[in-house]
Design a protein around this motif. Sequence first.
Motif, PDB file in Angstrom:
ATOM      1  N   PRO A 228       0.812  -1.231   0.000  1.00  8.58           N
ATOM      2  CA  PRO A 228       0.000   0.000   0.000  1.00  8.58           C
ATOM      3  C   PRO A 228       0.839   1.273   0.000  1.00  8.58           C
ATOM      4  O   PRO A 228       0.495   2.246  -0.689  1.00  8.58           O
ATOM      5  N   TYR A 229       1.933   1.293   0.790  1.00 10.04           N
ATOM      6  CA  TYR A 229       2.796   2.480   0.798  1.00 10.04           C
ATOM      7  C   TYR A 229       3.383   2.733  -0.589  1.00 10.04           C
ATOM      8  O   TYR A 229       3.503   3.892  -1.031  1.00 10.04           O
ATOM      9  N   LEU A 230       3.765   1.674  -1.273  1.00  9.14           N
ATOM     10  CA  LEU A 230       4.321   1.809  -2.617  1.00  9.14           C
ATOM     11  C   LEU A 230       3.293   2.407  -3.574  1.00  9.14           C
ATOM     12  O   LEU A 230       3.598   3.327  -4.350  1.00  9.14           O
ATOM     13  N   ILE A 231       2.067   1.910  -3.509  1.00  7.48           N
ATOM     14  CA  ILE A 231       1.005   2.410  -4.385  1.00  7.48           C
ATOM     15  C   ILE A 231       0.688   3.874  -4.070  1.00  7.48           C
ATOM     16  O   ILE A 231       0.541   4.706  -4.981  1.00  7.48           O
ATOM     17  N   ILE A 232       0.599   4.199  -2.776  1.00  9.21           N
ATOM     18  CA  ILE A 232       0.276   5.569  -2.375  1.00  9.21           C
ATOM     19  C   ILE A 232       1.383   6.532  -2.806  1.00  9.21           C
ATOM     20  O   ILE A 232       1.111   7.649  -3.256  1.00  9.21           O
ATOM     21  N   ARG A 233       2.635   6.104  -2.682  1.00 12.74           N
ATOM     22  CA  ARG A 233       3.743   6.980  -3.089  1.00 12.74           C
ATOM     23  C   ARG A 233       3.707   7.244  -4.599  1.00 12.74           C
ATOM     24  O   ARG A 233       4.042   8.343  -5.048  1.00 12.74           O
ATOM     25  N   ILE A 234       3.315   6.245  -5.364  1.00  6.94           N
ATOM     26  CA  ILE A 234       3.184   6.450  -6.812  1.00  6.94           C
ATOM     27  C   ILE A 234       2.053   7.441  -7.101  1.00  6.94           C
ATOM     28  O   ILE A 234       2.187   8.343  -7.958  1.00  6.94           O
ATOM     29  N   ILE A 235       0.921   7.296  -6.392  1.00  9.20           N
ATOM     30  CA  ILE A 235      -0.204   8.212  -6.577  1.00  9.20           C
ATOM     31  C   ILE A 235       0.194   9.642  -6.203  1.00  9.20           C
ATOM     32  O   ILE A 235      -0.113  10.598  -6.923  1.00  9.20           O
ATOM     33  N   LEU A 236       0.884   9.785  -5.070  1.00 12.08           N
ATOM     34  CA  LEU A 236       1.301  11.122  -4.633  1.00 12.08           C
ATOM     35  C   LEU A 236       2.316  11.737  -5.595  1.00 12.08           C
ATOM     36  O   LEU A 236       2.318  12.945  -5.823  1.00 12.08           O
ATOM     37  N   TRP A 237       3.157  10.898  -6.147  1.00 13.32           N
ATOM     38  CA  TRP A 237       4.185  11.367  -7.078  1.00 13.32           C
ATOM     39  C   TRP A 237       3.578  11.818  -8.399  1.00 13.32           C
ATOM     40  O   TRP A 237       3.859  12.907  -8.902  1.00 13.32           O
ATOM     41  N   ARG A 238       2.716  10.959  -8.960  1.00 16.08           N
ATOM     42  CA  ARG A 238       2.160  11.249 -10.277  1.00 16.08           C
ATOM     43  C   ARG A 238       0.925  12.153 -10.209  1.00 16.08           C
ATOM     44  O   ARG A 238       0.721  12.981 -11.088  1.00 16.08           O
ATOM     45  N   GLY A 239       0.105  11.992  -9.162  1.00 17.47           N
ATOM     46  CA  GLY A 239      -1.145  12.741  -9.110  1.00 17.47           C
ATOM     47  C   GLY A 239      -1.061  14.062  -8.380  1.00 17.47           C
ATOM     48  O   GLY A 239      -1.827  14.991  -8.683  1.00 17.47           O
TER      49      GLY A 239
END
Length: 290
Positions: A228-239
């Motif tokens: 989940p942390y990996l997915i959230i970091r991708i969302i925060l980075w790209r979104g």
Amino acid sequence: MYQKILEWIAFALSFIFLSSQLGLFGVFYYLYIGPTWLLWYIPGVIVLIYWSVVTFRPIKFTTKLTSNSNLRDNMSLCYITWLIYCVNLIPQVILLFTHVTDQLHRKFYFGPRMLKLTLSCTPFLFVVFVFGHHNRNESQFRNYYVAYLANEVTLDLFDGVEILENLFVYDIEFTVSIAIKVILLILSSINFLLPAIALYDLHSPPSSRRITFKVIYKACSLLILNIPYLIIRIILWRGYQKDISVLFMKNIIVTALNTDELLHYYFIERTSKQSTTPQQRDIHRLESQV
């Protein structure tokens, strides 16, 4: 002598850092919410007293001879101490990130940096708690396991503290959504509780269970934290155009390593345990404690 010195240093450091963390939480309540919230000092003092009583006479590993002549390592109920600490910590963290972080200013001394420093006391307290109450003269198996606790579990705690930085409001344009804020607070709360699972593995004898709590912790770390942390970091980075964290790669590495270990346990260790006789299991258990 070295063990006694280590225990006293651990007691002093844990008392200083725990009292500092609880005190700084109160300062944030007073400055940003109101003096009434200083009542949080009451449960905080109770936790501090209980922690101090437990650590004043440090928990040690003891080797006992059971009725069936098998050596067994026991650890006192240190996981309960951690759970009590978290029961007081988690509501305060949620309160801070729902009522305080929106008002923090970077240039103010009691701002985001001080709050992050206050939260980072938690991983340090875990390290001191584990190493300060470990008799290194005991079995090599326990030494390896304590080293594992002080590395992987502590790193997960730091990860949970670091990702909360995304909830600080530095710019309205980059404010995260309510959904992500709630998810991060839930995941971080679980992250604070999970070390109790690893600590419980030190309390219960290996022969009393078919699956170790270390395996359970790795599964939780994989499925509840790192993925989940990996997915959230991708969302925060790209979104949200947030800066990518160096712990992004930590999530990838730990996900790969824990997946490998869990698959190894399921397909190799578990099947080998089922195929061995009780006499062979006793021999393996004794060998692991040498």
